[in-house]
Design a protein around this motif. Structure first.
Motif, PDB file in Angstrom:
ATOM      1  N   MET A  19       0.838  -1.163  -0.415  1.00  0.00           N
ATOM      2  CA  MET A  19       0.175   0.007  -0.293  1.00  0.00           C
ATOM      3  C   MET A  19       1.264   1.410  -0.118  1.00  0.00           C
ATOM      4  O   MET A  19       1.478   1.527   0.978  1.00  0.00           O
ATOM      5  N   ALA A  20       0.494   2.030  -0.758  1.00  0.00           N
ATOM      6  CA  ALA A  20       1.050   3.652  -0.922  1.00  0.00           C
ATOM      7  C   ALA A  20       1.337   3.979   0.463  1.00  0.00           C
ATOM      8  O   ALA A  20       0.329   4.325   0.860  1.00  0.00           O
ATOM      9  N   GLN A  21       2.840   4.643   0.851  1.00  0.00           N
ATOM     10  CA  GLN A  21       2.736   5.585   2.047  1.00  0.00           C
ATOM     11  C   GLN A  21       1.809   6.909   2.130  1.00  0.00           C
ATOM     12  O   GLN A  21       2.356   7.434   0.697  1.00  0.00           O
ATOM     13  N   LEU A  22       1.349   7.491   3.074  1.00  0.00           N
ATOM     14  CA  LEU A  22       0.804   8.834   3.022  1.00  0.00           C
ATOM     15  C   LEU A  22       1.464   9.995   3.985  1.00  0.00           C
ATOM     16  O   LEU A  22       1.879   9.212   4.911  1.00  0.00           O
ATOM     17  N   THR A  23       1.684  10.352   3.161  1.00  0.00           N
ATOM     18  CA  THR A  23       2.917  11.491   3.392  1.00  0.00           C
ATOM     19  C   THR A  23       2.067  12.511   3.995  1.00  0.00           C
ATOM     20  O   THR A  23       0.690  13.360   2.806  1.00  0.00           O
ATOM     21  N   ILE A  24       1.853  13.446   5.394  1.00  0.00           N
ATOM     22  CA  ILE A  24       1.149  14.429   5.972  1.00  0.00           C
ATOM     23  C   ILE A  24       1.379  15.894   6.548  1.00  0.00           C
ATOM     24  O   ILE A  24       3.257  15.789   6.772  1.00  0.00           O
ATOM     25  N   ARG A  25       1.240  17.051   5.825  1.00  0.00           N
ATOM     26  CA  ARG A  25       1.963  18.082   6.154  1.00  0.00           C
ATOM     27  C   ARG A  25       0.713  19.072   5.815  1.00  0.00           C
ATOM     28  O   ARG A  25      -0.364  18.714   6.084  1.00  0.00           O
ATOM     29  N   PRO A  26       1.081  20.370   7.088  1.00  0.00           N
ATOM     30  CA  PRO A  26      -0.066  21.167   6.764  1.00  0.00           C
ATOM     31  C   PRO A  26      -0.888  21.643   5.441  1.00  0.00           C
ATOM     32  O   PRO A  26       0.813  21.851   4.383  1.00  0.00           O
ATOM     33  N   TYR A  27      -1.785  21.904   5.238  1.00  0.00           N
ATOM     34  CA  TYR A  27      -2.015  23.331   3.942  1.00  0.00           C
ATOM     35  C   TYR A  27      -1.080  24.270   3.558  1.00  0.00           C
ATOM     36  O   TYR A  27      -1.258  24.521   4.488  1.00  0.00           O
ATOM     37  N   GLU A  28      -1.427  24.187   2.191  1.00  0.00           N
ATOM     38  CA  GLU A  28      -0.140  25.692   2.049  1.00  0.00           C
ATOM     39  C   GLU A  28      -1.557  26.188   0.532  1.00  0.00           C
ATOM     40  O   GLU A  28      -2.319  25.313   0.181  1.00  0.00           O
ATOM     41  N   PRO A  29      -1.321  27.392   0.137  1.00  0.00           N
ATOM     42  CA  PRO A  29      -2.486  28.133  -0.656  1.00  0.00           C
ATOM     43  C   PRO A  29      -2.303  27.399  -1.642  1.00  0.00           C
ATOM     44  O   PRO A  29      -3.415  26.624  -2.286  1.00  0.00           O
ATOM     45  N   SER A  30      -0.926  26.858  -2.457  1.00  0.00           N
ATOM     46  CA  SER A  30      -0.854  26.012  -4.284  1.00  0.00           C
ATOM     47  C   SER A  30      -1.653  25.053  -3.452  1.00  0.00           C
ATOM     48  O   SER A  30      -2.211  24.223  -4.727  1.00  0.00           O
ATOM     49  N   ASP A  31      -2.557  24.165  -2.524  1.00  0.00           N
ATOM     50  CA  ASP A  31      -2.964  23.121  -2.901  1.00  0.00           C
ATOM     51  C   ASP A  31      -4.524  23.255  -3.019  1.00  0.00           C
ATOM     52  O   ASP A  31      -5.046  22.124  -2.298  1.00  0.00           O
ATOM     53  N   LYS A  32      -4.950  24.318  -2.592  1.00  0.00           N
ATOM     54  CA  LYS A  32      -6.544  25.183  -2.323  1.00  0.00           C
ATOM     55  C   LYS A  32      -7.129  23.923  -4.212  1.00  0.00           C
ATOM     56  O   LYS A  32      -7.954  23.404  -3.806  1.00  0.00           O
ATOM     57  N   ASP A  33      -6.904  24.803  -5.378  1.00  0.00           N
ATOM     58  CA  ASP A  33      -7.684  23.114  -5.989  1.00  0.00           C
ATOM     59  C   ASP A  33      -8.305  21.771  -6.184  1.00  0.00           C
ATOM     60  O   ASP A  33      -8.735  21.026  -6.411  1.00  0.00           O
ATOM     61  N   ALA A  34      -7.334  21.178  -5.347  1.00  0.00           N
ATOM     62  CA  ALA A  34      -7.022  19.732  -5.526  1.00  0.00           C
ATOM     63  C   ALA A  34      -7.527  19.426  -3.844  1.00  0.00           C
ATOM     64  O   ALA A  34      -8.438  18.701  -3.710  1.00  0.00           O
TER      65      ALA A  34
ATOM     66  N   ALA B 172     -10.429  10.494  -1.096  1.00  0.00           N
ATOM     67  CA  ALA B 172     -10.391  10.114  -2.183  1.00  0.00           C
ATOM     68  C   ALA B 172     -11.141   8.734  -2.584  1.00  0.00           C
ATOM     69  O   ALA B 172     -10.500   7.510  -1.675  1.00  0.00           O
ATOM     70  N   SER B 173     -11.819   8.452  -3.493  1.00  0.00           N
ATOM     71  CA  SER B 173     -12.370   7.044  -2.978  1.00  0.00           C
ATOM     72  C   SER B 173     -12.251   5.983  -3.523  1.00  0.00           C
ATOM     73  O   SER B 173     -12.117   5.001  -3.467  1.00  0.00           O
ATOM     74  N   ASP B 174     -11.066   6.400  -4.619  1.00  0.00           N
ATOM     75  CA  ASP B 174      -9.819   5.017  -5.180  1.00  0.00           C
ATOM     76  C   ASP B 174      -8.925   4.569  -3.792  1.00  0.00           C
ATOM     77  O   ASP B 174      -8.432   4.082  -4.551  1.00  0.00           O
ATOM     78  N   CYS B 175      -9.241   5.743  -2.503  1.00  0.00           N
ATOM     79  CA  CYS B 175      -8.113   4.890  -1.847  1.00  0.00           C
ATOM     80  C   CYS B 175      -8.857   4.924  -1.164  1.00  0.00           C
ATOM     81  O   CYS B 175      -8.155   4.720  -0.059  1.00  0.00           O
ATOM     82  N   ARG B 176     -10.248   4.881  -0.636  1.00  0.00           N
ATOM     83  CA  ARG B 176     -10.570   4.251   0.647  1.00  0.00           C
ATOM     84  C   ARG B 176     -10.347   2.661   1.235  1.00  0.00           C
ATOM     85  O   ARG B 176     -10.231   1.920   0.232  1.00  0.00           O
ATOM     86  N   GLY B 177     -10.216   2.316   1.990  1.00  0.00           N
ATOM     87  CA  GLY B 177     -10.040   1.096   2.903  1.00  0.00           C
ATOM     88  C   GLY B 177      -8.502   1.245   3.157  1.00  0.00           C
ATOM     89  O   GLY B 177      -8.260   0.212   3.385  1.00  0.00           O
ATOM     90  N   CYS B 178      -7.836   2.317   2.682  1.00  0.00           N
ATOM     91  CA  CYS B 178      -6.076   1.918   2.605  1.00  0.00           C
ATOM     92  C   CYS B 178      -5.435   2.264   3.983  1.00  0.00           C
ATOM     93  O   CYS B 178      -5.026   3.004   4.392  1.00  0.00           O
ATOM     94  N   GLY B 179      -6.572   3.173   4.780  1.00  0.00           N
ATOM     95  CA  GLY B 179      -6.120   3.438   6.300  1.00  0.00           C
ATOM     96  C   GLY B 179      -6.103   4.731   6.446  1.00  0.00           C
ATOM     97  O   GLY B 179      -5.083   5.328   7.305  1.00  0.00           O
ATOM     98  N   TYR B 180      -5.998   5.687   4.917  1.00  0.00           N
ATOM     99  CA  TYR B 180      -5.555   6.977   4.690  1.00  0.00           C
ATOM    100  C   TYR B 180      -5.972   7.877   5.841  1.00  0.00           C
ATOM    101  O   TYR B 180      -5.404   9.059   6.613  1.00  0.00           O
ATOM    102  N   GLY B 181      -7.528   7.472   6.028  1.00  0.00           N
ATOM    103  CA  GLY B 181      -8.535   9.135   7.963  1.00  0.00           C
ATOM    104  C   GLY B 181      -8.247   8.291   8.349  1.00  0.00           C
ATOM    105  O   GLY B 181      -8.352   8.952   9.311  1.00  0.00           O
ATOM    106  N   ARG B 182      -7.596   6.885   8.753  1.00  0.00           N
ATOM    107  CA  ARG B 182      -7.298   6.464   9.886  1.00  0.00           C
ATOM    108  C   ARG B 182      -6.409   7.119  10.765  1.00  0.00           C
ATOM    109  O   ARG B 182      -6.375   7.833  11.554  1.00  0.00           O
TER     110      ARG B 182
END
Ligand SMILES: CC(C)(COP(=O)(O)OP(=O)(O)OC[C@H]1O[C@@H](n2cnc3c(N)ncnc32)[C@H](O)[C@@H]1OP(=O)(O)O)[C@@H](O)C(=O)NCCC(=O)NCCS
Length: 142
Positions: A1-16, A78-88
């Motif tokens: 399973m691909a690794q989730l990396t987490i960081r604070p929001y940045e303005p350039s993230d807005k559209d995504a 994201a729908s196609d990432c459901r159940g990968c543990g990213y929400g947790r």
């Protein structure tokens, strides 16, 4: 399973971020997502987290703390990432930030139209409180 990396929001993230919220059905007429992001960017922006797989944003959570209770909004995976543990995982990151600030309890709201998600929250340790949630809008976004 691909690794989730987490960081604070940045303005350039807005559209995504807004595209992810739209895809997960979190955008409703009464809440303008751009205004919600702009307001959050002024108050504890470090509690607004985005999760990446590679360079793609696949998860978000907007946490808050006012000195008594923590809050969680705009949790999405994201729908196609459901159940990968990213929400947790992104919720655990938000909980760590809140705990570090002395937050003793999180309160969050689930729309009655989205009650399926309650099972997810229960899996990660939340319980349903016997309360009725009231709201009063101070600024209209519509
Ligand atoms: C709710 C949501 C964030 C869950 O994200 P996710 O990455 O799929 O969840 P995870 O893979 O981390 O799941 C964690 C656990 O919850 C369980 N779970 C996840 N969704 C569930 C559901 N709908 N019903 C029951 N259990 C669920 C998983 O099986 C997993 O259990 P385990 O770790 O004990 O095996 C995601 O489905 C989503 O973005 N939903 C739409 C937006 C939304 O409703 N946000 C919340 C608004 S209040």
């Amino acid at each position: 399973m691909a690794q989730l990396t987490i960081r604070p929001y940045e303005p350039s993230d807005k559209d995504a971020v807004i595209a992810l919220w739209r895809e997960r059905g979190l955008i409703v007429p009464q809440n303008d997502p751009e205004k919600d992001i702009d307001r959050k960017f002024k108050v504890n922006p470090e509690l607004f987290l985005v999760g990446f797989v590679g360079d793609r944003i696949v998860a978000t959570v907007m946490a808050g703390y006012e000195g008594h209770r923590g809050a969680i909004n705009y949790l999405a995976v994201a729908s196609d990432c459901r159940g990968c543990g990213y929400g947790r995982k992104i919720m655990a990151a938000a909980e760590d930030l809140l705990r570090a600030r002395g937050c003793a309890k999180i309160n969050l709201n689930v729309r009655t139209t989205n009650s399926d998600v309650i099972a997810f929250y229960e899996r990660i340790g939340f319980t349903v409180d016997e309360v009725v949630c009231l709201g009063k809008r101070l600024v209209s976004d519509e």
